[in-house]
Design an enzyme around this catalytic site. Structure first.
Site, PDB file in Angstrom:
ATOM      1  N   CYS A 157       0.838  -1.296   0.035  1.00  0.00           N
ATOM      2  CA  CYS A 157       0.073   0.030  -0.113  1.00  0.00           C
ATOM      3  C   CYS A 157       0.891   1.214   0.002  1.00  0.00           C
ATOM      4  O   CYS A 157       2.126   1.176   0.319  1.00  0.00           O
ATOM      5  CB  CYS A 157      -0.893   0.070   1.324  1.00  0.00           C
ATOM      6  SG  CYS A 157      -1.630  -1.346   1.701  1.00  0.00           S
ATOM      7  N   ARG A 164       1.828   1.450  -5.967  1.00  0.00           N
ATOM      8  CA  ARG A 164       1.803   0.747  -4.754  1.00  0.00           C
ATOM      9  C   ARG A 164       0.555  -0.049  -4.214  1.00  0.00           C
ATOM     10  O   ARG A 164       0.397  -1.100  -3.610  1.00  0.00           O
ATOM     11  CB  ARG A 164       2.388   1.337  -3.296  1.00  0.00           C
ATOM     12  CG  ARG A 164       3.449   2.233  -3.639  1.00  0.00           C
ATOM     13  CD  ARG A 164       3.853   2.686  -2.197  1.00  0.00           C
ATOM     14  NE  ARG A 164       4.258   1.729  -1.320  1.00  0.00           N
ATOM     15  CZ  ARG A 164       5.344   1.080  -1.145  1.00  0.00           C
ATOM     16  NH1 ARG A 164       6.298   1.349  -2.270  1.00  0.00           N
ATOM     17  NH2 ARG A 164       5.446  -0.147  -0.424  1.00  0.00           N
ATOM     18  N   ASN A 173       0.927   0.046   6.002  1.00  0.00           N
ATOM     19  CA  ASN A 173       1.510  -0.944   4.920  1.00  0.00           C
ATOM     20  C   ASN A 173       2.269  -2.227   5.361  1.00  0.00           C
ATOM     21  O   ASN A 173       3.239  -1.964   5.984  1.00  0.00           O
ATOM     22  CB  ASN A 173       2.413   0.189   3.987  1.00  0.00           C
ATOM     23  CG  ASN A 173       3.137  -0.795   2.742  1.00  0.00           C
ATOM     24  OD1 ASN A 173       2.578  -1.660   2.374  1.00  0.00           O
ATOM     25  ND2 ASN A 173       4.252  -0.328   2.624  1.00  0.00           N
ATOM     26  N   GLY A 174       1.671  -3.485   4.910  1.00  0.00           N
ATOM     27  CA  GLY A 174       2.556  -4.741   5.622  1.00  0.00           C
ATOM     28  C   GLY A 174       1.394  -5.417   5.889  1.00  0.00           C
ATOM     29  O   GLY A 174       0.238  -5.443   5.697  1.00  0.00           O
ATOM     30  N   LYS A 190       6.393  -9.280 -20.419  1.00  0.00           N
ATOM     31  CA  LYS A 190       5.665  -7.794 -20.751  1.00  0.00           C
ATOM     32  C   LYS A 190       4.391  -7.933 -21.450  1.00  0.00           C
ATOM     33  O   LYS A 190       3.523  -7.218 -20.986  1.00  0.00           O
ATOM     34  CB  LYS A 190       6.788  -7.112 -21.586  1.00  0.00           C
ATOM     35  CG  LYS A 190       8.017  -6.573 -20.966  1.00  0.00           C
ATOM     36  CD  LYS A 190       7.518  -5.261 -20.217  1.00  0.00           C
ATOM     37  CE  LYS A 190       7.485  -5.974 -18.849  1.00  0.00           C
ATOM     38  NZ  LYS A 190       8.698  -6.125 -17.877  1.00  0.00           N
ATOM     39  N   TRP A 239      -3.696  -1.794  -1.542  1.00  0.00           N
ATOM     40  CA  TRP A 239      -3.678  -3.308  -2.269  1.00  0.00           C
ATOM     41  C   TRP A 239      -4.217  -4.334  -1.378  1.00  0.00           C
ATOM     42  O   TRP A 239      -3.141  -4.814  -0.564  1.00  0.00           O
ATOM     43  CB  TRP A 239      -2.329  -3.340  -2.889  1.00  0.00           C
ATOM     44  CG  TRP A 239      -2.539  -4.508  -4.091  1.00  0.00           C
ATOM     45  CD1 TRP A 239      -2.818  -4.537  -5.446  1.00  0.00           C
ATOM     46  CD2 TRP A 239      -1.621  -5.718  -3.837  1.00  0.00           C
ATOM     47  NE1 TRP A 239      -2.706  -5.775  -6.183  1.00  0.00           N
ATOM     48  CE2 TRP A 239      -2.010  -6.696  -5.201  1.00  0.00           C
ATOM     49  CE3 TRP A 239      -1.079  -6.317  -2.901  1.00  0.00           C
ATOM     50  CZ2 TRP A 239      -1.502  -7.666  -5.171  1.00  0.00           C
ATOM     51  CZ3 TRP A 239      -0.635  -7.593  -2.933  1.00  0.00           C
ATOM     52  CH2 TRP A 239      -1.103  -8.358  -4.219  1.00  0.00           C
ATOM     53  N   HIS A 287       9.525 -30.502 -28.518  1.00  0.00           N
ATOM     54  CA  HIS A 287       9.297 -31.467 -27.384  1.00  0.00           C
ATOM     55  C   HIS A 287       7.969 -31.230 -26.733  1.00  0.00           C
ATOM     56  O   HIS A 287       7.633 -31.769 -25.554  1.00  0.00           O
ATOM     57  CB  HIS A 287      10.272 -31.559 -26.356  1.00  0.00           C
ATOM     58  CG  HIS A 287      11.658 -31.832 -26.888  1.00  0.00           C
ATOM     59  ND1 HIS A 287      12.139 -32.892 -27.274  1.00  0.00           N
ATOM     60  CD2 HIS A 287      12.789 -30.897 -27.323  1.00  0.00           C
ATOM     61  CE1 HIS A 287      13.299 -32.876 -27.684  1.00  0.00           C
ATOM     62  NE2 HIS A 287      13.783 -31.785 -27.749  1.00  0.00           N
ATOM     63  N   GLU A 312      11.447 -12.300 -20.956  1.00  0.00           N
ATOM     64  CA  GLU A 312      11.096 -11.031 -20.488  1.00  0.00           C
ATOM     65  C   GLU A 312       9.969 -10.390 -21.528  1.00  0.00           C
ATOM     66  O   GLU A 312       9.111  -9.943 -21.137  1.00  0.00           O
ATOM     67  CB  GLU A 312      12.249 -10.226 -20.591  1.00  0.00           C
ATOM     68  CG  GLU A 312      12.043  -8.819 -20.025  1.00  0.00           C
ATOM     69  CD  GLU A 312      11.416  -8.420 -18.785  1.00  0.00           C
ATOM     70  OE1 GLU A 312      11.161  -9.350 -18.043  1.00  0.00           O
ATOM     71  OE2 GLU A 312      10.673  -7.153 -18.570  1.00  0.00           O
ATOM     72  N   GLU A 340       1.654  -9.298 -19.097  1.00  0.00           N
ATOM     73  CA  GLU A 340       1.270  -8.361 -17.851  1.00  0.00           C
ATOM     74  C   GLU A 340       0.591  -7.175 -18.460  1.00  0.00           C
ATOM     75  O   GLU A 340      -0.364  -6.950 -17.473  1.00  0.00           O
ATOM     76  CB  GLU A 340       2.718  -7.955 -17.512  1.00  0.00           C
ATOM     77  CG  GLU A 340       2.756  -7.168 -16.147  1.00  0.00           C
ATOM     78  CD  GLU A 340       4.261  -6.782 -15.808  1.00  0.00           C
ATOM     79  OE1 GLU A 340       4.932  -6.772 -16.503  1.00  0.00           O
ATOM     80  OE2 GLU A 340       4.184  -6.487 -14.427  1.00  0.00           O
ATOM     81  N   LYS A 365       3.006  -2.625  -8.038  1.00  0.00           N
ATOM     82  CA  LYS A 365       4.263  -2.001  -8.533  1.00  0.00           C
ATOM     83  C   LYS A 365       5.482  -3.046  -7.656  1.00  0.00           C
ATOM     84  O   LYS A 365       6.356  -3.579  -7.965  1.00  0.00           O
ATOM     85  CB  LYS A 365       4.700  -0.563  -8.897  1.00  0.00           C
ATOM     86  CG  LYS A 365       6.216  -0.303  -8.881  1.00  0.00           C
ATOM     87  CD  LYS A 365       6.387  -0.500 -10.386  1.00  0.00           C
ATOM     88  CE  LYS A 365       7.925  -0.175 -10.695  1.00  0.00           C
ATOM     89  NZ  LYS A 365       8.342  -1.047 -11.974  1.00  0.00           N
TER      90      LYS A 365
HETATM   91  O1  M6R Z   1      11.010  -4.439  -7.557  1.00  0.00           O
HETATM   92  P1  M6R Z   1      11.420  -5.887  -8.129  1.00  0.00           P
HETATM   93  O2  M6R Z   1      12.446  -5.722  -8.943  1.00  0.00           O
HETATM   94  O3  M6R Z   1      11.760  -6.637  -6.838  1.00  0.00           O
HETATM   95  O4  M6R Z   1      10.099  -6.403  -8.545  1.00  0.00           O
HETATM   96  C1  M6R Z   1      10.253  -7.876  -8.824  1.00  0.00           C
HETATM   97  C2  M6R Z   1       8.823  -8.137  -9.741  1.00  0.00           C
HETATM   98  O5  M6R Z   1       7.722  -7.916  -9.001  1.00  0.00           O
HETATM   99  C3  M6R Z   1       8.835  -7.199 -11.022  1.00  0.00           C
HETATM  100  O6  M6R Z   1       9.890  -7.306 -11.614  1.00  0.00           O
HETATM  101  C4  M6R Z   1       7.486  -7.541 -11.995  1.00  0.00           C
HETATM  102  O7  M6R Z   1       7.658  -8.864 -12.413  1.00  0.00           O
HETATM  103  C5  M6R Z   1       7.442  -6.603 -12.918  1.00  0.00           C
HETATM  104  N1  M6R Z   1       5.851  -5.946 -12.813  1.00  0.00           N
HETATM  105  C6  M6R Z   1       7.565  -6.917 -14.306  1.00  0.00           C
HETATM  106  O8  M6R Z   1       7.232  -5.871 -15.134  1.00  0.00           O
END
Ligand code: M6R
Length: 609
Positions: A2, A27, A100-101, A486, A74, A505, A482, A489, A604
């Site tokens: 959060c 957040r 937050n936590g 992307k 969140w 395979h 990656e 996501e 994030k």
């Molecule tokens: O802040 P971090 O690099 O530790 O975050 C790790 C992942 O949560 C982050 O890379 C996530 O996969 C991204 N949203 C991908 O775009």
């Protein structure tokens, strides 16, 4: 996870709280709320939904007062709803908290409080903090907070407010971020710098266990035993504009375009400006530092994990040390064979990802030396690790990580060269060749960003597909992972990445007419094999987009479309090849009308397990 904010000063609190919360929506954004100290007591306003829903609710009836706290949520405990939104209060409404936590022992505490006759209004873990605060209060906020901290277990950033003490906020943290912004006649509290940067650049970065009393006159910090703590002022060296969209439609696009600068900033001071020597003064390693190191673990999540896979390749090939790459949430629980002869490198953009932080702590517990590669100065991971190398990507706001990834690749490559030279496994000539290549990367990225029309057309044409596949061998496979993440996501298109040779395979069964397959063919040592795999999917009538090296005319014979990247050399290709994949994902998401910066179900910074 959060975002939390606090204000005490002479101006109206609510406008700052709402503005600060808008900068922290990355957040979490499933509900929002504020509490403002008004003439007759503390007024709490909160509701489920994005911050705009709260703004709407407050139209024409904004709370009036010069002290307040705010929260953007969140959900972890208790679904997103009005009643579960923060701030939370005790039954009287006089003791108010944002959090937050996760309070891990909240159920047990809640039962005890219920047994004492207290009534709860939410399903959250946080509400017990407000109840405990009220329960422990005997005319002294600080002492009550200390008692709360002795009672709760878990992770938290907390801000406390109490009707009996009208000009004071108390904040504290453990395993979650918290900063204090220092103003003139006013002070600010926030989970992160973007929330306060428009007001001040002078900050205190709070450490675990510190308790700060924040008034309009000043900030006093102590530990739980009452020992005063003198904090150093941390001057933020980026400005409000840097945290804003700067004219781009989305943060993600802005951050993609910031990559040339991010790369330059991350190289600065480590790669001689007019030379080829790579050095990490912040590490100060010598060859002896590696005499006892038999293995390196790289541990991370999501995009940072993908950077780790590239990092394994770099370290094994250039520094000749065995490397294992682990997903942080697995590493912690798989009883890894880590000991004092290991170096564990954790990679994290935010420096707050709880899985990565926990893995780091586990590696330390097992005796490993630890190094953090992170983008956030003073973050929990930066502070926990023995040593830190920062990526200087600047604030990354979009949930989808872009510039953090490329700067992570850069750091891993520079580290591998540095260690390779220390260990004598890398020739001076090869190191110089790589360094010369690195100097060119910002310009190459810049030029690629000038020519994105072709990518926009592909994204428009194929944005309606249901599935997509990404193929590559060697480093191309790591980048393919990656690219697929992307696309999934932010566009919600189902995407998978495969080592190109592995497709036959099993997964080849999924390749049918028209399915988009993005084939990366930038690695010359495996080029022929990759092209064979490309032909295998083409034979099943897939629609193939190849990512190939400039001058590779032959690939156009097999692929439907080709996106060319500059010839930079094997190790440098990932830094360039990922760019079209980021843009494809971005424009596909746009075509599909997705909320690019805030994809559904994601946040994030993932500070829960
Ligand atoms: O802040 P971090 O690099 O530790 O975050 C790790 C992942 O949560 C982050 O890379 C996530 O996969 C991204 N949203 C991908 O775009």
């Amino acid at each position: 996870m959060c975002g939390i904010v606090g204000y005490v000063g002479n101006a109206q609190a609510a406008p700052f709280l709402l503005d600060g919360m808008s900068k922290l929506e990355y957040r979490g954004y499933d509900s929002a709320g504020i509490a403002v100290y008004e003439k007759d007591g503390i007024r709490v306003e909160k509701c489920v939904g994005r911050l705009d829903a709260l703004r709407h609710k407050l139209e024409g009836k904004m709370p009036v007062g010069t002290m307040g706290i705010g929260h953007t949520r969140w959900a972890t405990h208790g679904r997103p709803s009005d009643r579960n939104s923060h701030p939370h209060t005790d039954e009287s409404g006089n003791f108010v908290v944002v959090h937050n936590g996760i309070i891990e022992n909240y159920l047990m505490l809640k039962e005890q409080l219920i047994a004492k006759g207290q009534k709860f209004a939410s399903d959250t873990d946080t509400e017990i903090v407000a109840h405990l605060f009220a329960d422990f209060y005997e005319g002294d906020m600080e002492e009550a907070v200390k008692k709360v901290l002795r009672t709760i277990e878990g992770s938290y950033s907390l801000v406390f407010m109490c009707k009996a003490e009208p000009d004071k906020l108390i904040c504290t943290k453990k395993d979650n971020p918290l900063i204090i912004g220092l103003g003139e006649g006013e002070n600010f509290i926030a989970s992160d710098i973007p929330a306060i940067i428009a007001k001040t650049r002078r900050t205190y970065i709070m450490s675990d266990g510190e308790i700060a009393t924040v008034t309009r006159e000043g900030v006093w910090v102590q530990d739980i035993n009452g020992t005063p703590i003198t904090k150093k002022v941390f001057e933020v060296n980026w400005n409000a504009e840097a945290a804003e969209k700067g004219g781009f439609e989305h943060f993600m696009l802005k951050e993609i375009y910031e990559q040339p600068k991010a790369i330059k900033d991350t190289m600065r001071g480590r790669l001689a400006e007019n030379g080829t020597e790579i050095n990490f003064a912040e590490l100060g390693w010598t060859a002896e530092d590696f005499t006892g190191i038999s293995k390196i673990f790289i541990v991370a999540c999501g995009t940072a994990y993908h950077a780790g896979i590239v990092g394994k390749y770099y370290l094994e090939n250039l520094a000749r040390i065995p490397v294992e790459v682990d997903i942080a949430s697995e590493f912690r629980y798989r009883n890894p064979l880590v000991d004092a002869n290991c170096l564990t490198i954790v990679i994290s953009q935010s420096g707050e990802t709880i899985d990565t932080l926990a893995a780091l702590k586990e590696a330390k517990r097992l005796g490993s030396r630890t190094l953090a590669v992170t983008n956030v100065v003073g973050s929990s991971i930066a502070r926990e690790a023995d040593q830190v190398v920062y990526t200087y990507a600047g604030p990354e706001i979009a949930v989808a990580s872009t510039k953090a990834y490329t700067t992570q690749l850069l750091v891993m490559l520079m580290l591998a060269v540095y260690v390779g030279r220390l260990r004598g496994t890398l020739s001076e000539a090869k190191a110089a060749e790589l360094a010369e290549g690195l100097h060119k990367v910002p310009e190459q990225l810049h030029d690629m960003l000038e020519n994105v029309d072709q990518i926009k057309v592909f994204a428009r044409n194929y944005g309606s597909c249901l599935d997509a596949f990404f193929l590559g061998r060697s480093l191309d496979y790591a980048v393919a992972l990656e690219g697929a993440l992307k696309l999934k996501e932010i566009s919600y298109i189902h995407a998978e990445a495969y080592a190109a040779g592995e497709l036959k395979h099993g997964t080849l069964a999924l390749i049918v007419e028209g399915v988009p397959v993005i084939v990366l063919a930038t690695q010359e040592d495996v080029y022929d094999k990759t092209v064979s795999n490309l032909q295998e999917v083409k034979a099943r009538e897939a629609m193939v987009i190849a990512i190939a090296l400039e001058g590779d005319d032959s690939i156009a014979k097999y692929a439907d479309h080709v996106i060319y990247i500059p010839r930079a050399g094997k190790e440098l290709a990932p830094l360039l090849a990922v760019l079209p994949l980021q843009l494809l994902a971005y424009y596909a998401a746009l075509t599909r009308g997705c909320d690019v910066d805030k994809p559904r179900n994601l946040a994030k910074s993932v500070t829960v397990e």
